[in-house]
Write an enzyme that holds these catalytic residues in place. Structure first.
Site, short mmCIF file in Angstrom:
data_model
loop_
_atom_site.label_atom_id
_atom_site.label_comp_id
_atom_site.label_asym_id
_atom_site.label_seq_id
_atom_site.Cartn_x
_atom_site.Cartn_y
_atom_site.Cartn_z
CB CYS A 85 -7.52 -2.93 -4.97
SG CYS A 85 -8.91 -3.98 -5.62
CD GLU A 109 -0.35 -2.78 5.17
OE1 GLU A 109 0.37 -1.73 5.42
OE2 GLU A 109 -1.56 -2.67 5.19
CB CYS A 142 -12.30 -5.62 6.61
SG CYS A 142 -12.55 -7.30 7.47
CB CYS A 197 -11.97 -0.36 0.39
SG CYS A 197 -10.28 -1.62 0.43
CB CYS A 242 -5.95 -11.48 6.32
SG CYS A 242 -6.65 -10.30 5.14
CB CYS A 245 -14.88 -0.42 -2.78
SG CYS A 245 -14.98 -1.98 -3.93
#
Ligand code: SAH
Length: 369
Positions: A126, A100, A360, A133, A119, A130
């Protein structure tokens, strides 16, 4: 952390320097100046439709496009909010991986010019894991290619140039590597894509390095390497806790490179580049938002020097399966006040795109039928 190997995305204009494009065109049996013409359409005019490359003979347009501009990003859908000023795009890559990107338009005010920030994702998924996230929850699918990164920016640029974004025609002023992925875990691709973004047209997009931000969980050796590249991009460090005990759980790579080392590397980056570093700090209710943590953070930053850093608290955006929420507004204000009292410039990051899971930590690229 190595990305799993998969078929590589096809090589694209946006992966190549102008000189490399000329070689590719000559290898295909065409005169080298055709590479310059295509580059001019692609990067200077932002026109990707070969039918509109009218200075190129009609019979050559399709073969040139096929050899230089294979489709890399297929738009699955665009979702907008803020009256069309925020656009989240979901992309399918050549191997069906999804990523995205988010376009955010900030109209001019009395004191500032209009800004349009894109962004971008640098990895599908990933590997940093974390827990707060959404991107980290499914793990890493693969590294993206430089062209796959650059094309996210170009798509936004084309939409703006064609007047398809609310607010009329415009251009991309800022790029933040804050989408899916850990940019510094895909180091050479991120550097090549930054070089493509800042190279003057028609080699690249001609953006200012100062308008580009690379965000990292704190891969210390890569931060040091970035400082030596001679490209003054802004560096952002996702800190989220000033103490190792808590940061080990929020940003698991902290078990390898500690808070102190990450802040040292960020400080060295500011000294090497003259650029003020940003510290990102997602404020999570009752987890990391205590005033003593703000004090400790301020102390650690001031211990390196003054004026080199800026803190960006981010109210936690909700993610599926997480029990955590954003801090109470009064707690948030107290956190900011504690940093400001220590002389540290602090600005709360807006939660643009949270209604469309575009803020975020919310980019998961789940493709619903
Ligand atoms: N991997 C890089 C790039 C991603 S940037 C990095 O971590 O820096 C995305 C930013 O949003 C990071 O600072 C990340 O820690 C933060 N973030 C992640 N999840 C979030 C959430 N749920 N709410 C607010 N910020 C979040």
């Amino acid at each position: 952390m190595e990305a799993p190997r998969r078929g590589k995305p096809p090589r694209h204009l946006s992966d190549m320097t102008l000189a490399e494009r000329r070689e590719a065109v000559v290898a295909a049996g065409l005169p080298r100046f055709r590479a310059d013409q295509v580059s001019n359409h692609w990067f200077a005019r932002l026109v990707d439709d070969p039918e509109q490359w009218t200075d190129i003979p009609a019979g050559l347009r399709a073969p040139l496009a096929a050899s230089l501009c294979p489709p890399l990003l297929t738009n699955v859908r665009d979702i907008t909010c803020d009256g069309g000023m925020t656009v989240k795009s979901v992309w399918r890559l050549h191997d069906a991986a999804t990523v995205e990107s988010v376009l955010m338009r900030y109209p001019a005010t009395r004191t500032s010019r209009e800004r349009v920030t894109v962004c971008v994702s640098s990895q599908a998924g990933c590997g940093m894991n974390c827990p707060f996230c959404a991107t980290g929850q499914a793990g890493l699918t693969r590294n993206m290619s430089a062209a796959e990164v650059v094309e996210q920016v170009l798509d936004a640029g084309r939409k703006l140039a064609r007047g398809e974004v609310a607010g009329g025609s415009g251009r991309v002023s800022n790029v933040v590597f804050m989408g899916m992925g850990e940019p510094l875990a895909n180091y050479s691709v991120v550097i090549s894509s930054v070089r493509r973004l800042i190279a003057p047209a028609p080699d690249g997009l001609g953006m200012s390095a100062r308008g580009i931000t690379v965000s990292t969980v704190g891969l210390v050796p890569a931060m040091r390497r970035l400082a030596g590249e001679g490209i003054p991009v802004t560096l952002a460090l996702s800190l989220h806790a000033p103490d190792d005990e808590l940061r080990d759980t929020l940003v698991p790579i902290n078990t390898k490179w500690k808070v102190g080392e990450a802040i040292d590397a960020a400080f060295e980056y500011s000294q090497a580049t003259g650029r003020r570093v940003s510290i990102e700090y997602a404020l999570i209710r009752d987890i990391n938002d205590q005033a003593w943590r703000a004090d400790l953070l301020g102390k650690l930053l001031n211990a390196r020097g003054r004026g080199w850093v800026h803190v960006n608290p981010i109210p936690l955006n909700p993610t599926p399966g997480s029990k955590w929420t954003a801090s109470d507004p009064a707690v948030e204000r107290a956190f900011v006040a504690a940093l400001e009292a220590r002389g540290i410039p602090t600005t709360i990051r807006d939660t643009r795109g949270s209604e469309i899971d575009g803020a975020c930590g919310q980019l998961a690229a789940t493709v619903k039928p």
